[in-house]
Design an enzyme around this catalytic site. Structure first.
Site, short mmCIF file in Angstrom:
data_model
loop_
_atom_site.label_atom_id
_atom_site.label_comp_id
_atom_site.label_asym_id
_atom_site.label_seq_id
_atom_site.Cartn_x
_atom_site.Cartn_y
_atom_site.Cartn_z
N LYS A 1 0.84 -1.19 0.00
CA LYS A 1 0.00 0.00 0.00
C LYS A 1 0.88 1.25 0.00
CE LYS A 1 -1.99 -1.48 3.71
NZ LYS A 1 -2.86 -1.75 4.87
N THR B 1 -8.87 9.56 8.04
CA THR B 1 -8.57 8.30 7.36
C THR B 1 -8.34 7.14 8.33
OG1 THR B 1 -6.22 8.91 7.32
CG2 THR B 1 -7.53 9.47 5.37
N GLY C 1 -8.64 3.82 10.10
CA GLY C 1 -9.25 2.55 9.73
C GLY C 1 -9.04 2.14 8.28
N THR C 2 -8.25 2.91 7.54
CA THR C 2 -8.07 2.63 6.11
C THR C 2 -7.54 1.21 5.86
OG1 THR C 2 -7.55 4.96 5.77
CG2 THR C 2 -6.99 3.46 4.00
N GLY C 3 -6.49 0.83 6.57
CA GLY C 3 -5.87 -0.47 6.34
C GLY C 3 -6.78 -1.63 6.70
N CYS C 4 -7.46 -1.53 7.84
CA CYS C 4 -8.40 -2.59 8.25
C CYS C 4 -9.50 -2.74 7.22
CB CYS C 4 -9.03 -2.24 9.60
SG CYS C 4 -7.88 -1.88 10.93
#
Length: 267
Positions: free
Chosen positions: A175, A206, A208-211
């Protein structure tokens, strides 16, 4: 099988609702799947950071997993915050023995810079968890933490991917959201490559983007999509969620997991 595809998240709880188990379940609902959870840790967390974290015993994690998988069954598993070497090894053993796609988000630090993984657990992530992954989804900080490779530009993404693939996941999604310019991610299995681009939105909310992205990939895989298609659809979903992210509390707000649903209601 009746009902929607079933997706299991194995991760920590975010009391503020923006990341972790809460973000995973919201994503799963928004994408038409039935979300289930194995809680690995409880955090005291809000828009300003993580004030405390308490991991659950490995016995409790294993019991939750077996309870869900043995009775209800799953079509995909997603892992997030695992906190300690013991939990990493427990979860790696469980998902390796479950014959469904596994999306591993090797969570190391929170959006606010708070550590969510003991340094002693890194080797277990490399040698036990990543080899069990269908898709690993590290961000650039996690790539550096796991491999020592530092990504300074888009040209470094392939080198980062090769370093992560060396630990055994079938696919890796690097990412590149922390780079300047467009939000560019690289998906590869070592031979096939896909660059996924999206516009960068000027929105600080932003959390929580990765989860959310990892859960969205798991939803696609649970529906039977090939990895590249599942990742492309997940990227589109999370880009919309980032664009619609909203203020919450005094710090960094969450992405909006319900952005499509709200758009449909407005229409």
């Amino acid at each position: 099988m009746s009902g929607p595809p079933r997706v299991l998240t194995v991760a920590g709880s975010d009391s503020g609702g923006g990341a972790g188990i809460q973000a995973d379940l919201k994503t799963m609902l928004a994408l038409g799947t039935h979300g289930m959870s194995v809680v690995t840790a409880v955090t005291a967390q809000n828009s300003r950071g993580v004030q405390g974290a308490w991991e659950l015993p490995a016995e409790a994690v294993r019991a939750q997993y077996r309870s869900v998988v043995d009775d209800i069954g799953v079509q995909a598993v997603k892992t997030g915050m695992l906190a300690s070497a013991e939990l990493v090894e427990t979860v790696a053993e469980l998902i390796a023995a479950t014959d469904v796609p596994a999306v591993v988000d090797p969570v190391g630090v929170s959006k606010h810079g708070d550590s969510l993984l003991a340094a002693s657990a890194l080797d277990s992530v490399r040698t036990r968890l990543l080899p069990a992954a269908t898709v690993a989804t590290p961000n650039l900080d996690e790539v550096a933490q796991l491999t020592g490779v530092r990504v300074e530009s888009e040209q470094d993404l392939r080198r980062a991917a090769e370093a992560v693939l060396a630990y055994g996941p079938r696919w890796v999604l690097i990412k590149g959201g922390h780079l300047a310019g467009d939000a560019v991610d690289l998906l590869t299995d070592g031979s096939e490559e896909h660059l996924l681009r999206a516009p960068r939105y000027d929105n600080r909310h932003t959390h929580g983007t990765g989860c959310t992205l990892a859960s969205a990939v798991a939803c696609g895989l649970a529906k039977g999509l090939p990895v590249p298609e599942a990742v492309a659809e997940a990227k589109e979903y999370v880009t919309g969620a980032i664009a619609a992210g909203f203020a919450l509390g005094a710090g960094i707000g969450p992405v909006d997991h319900g952005w499509r649903l709200r758009g449909q209601a407005a229409g």
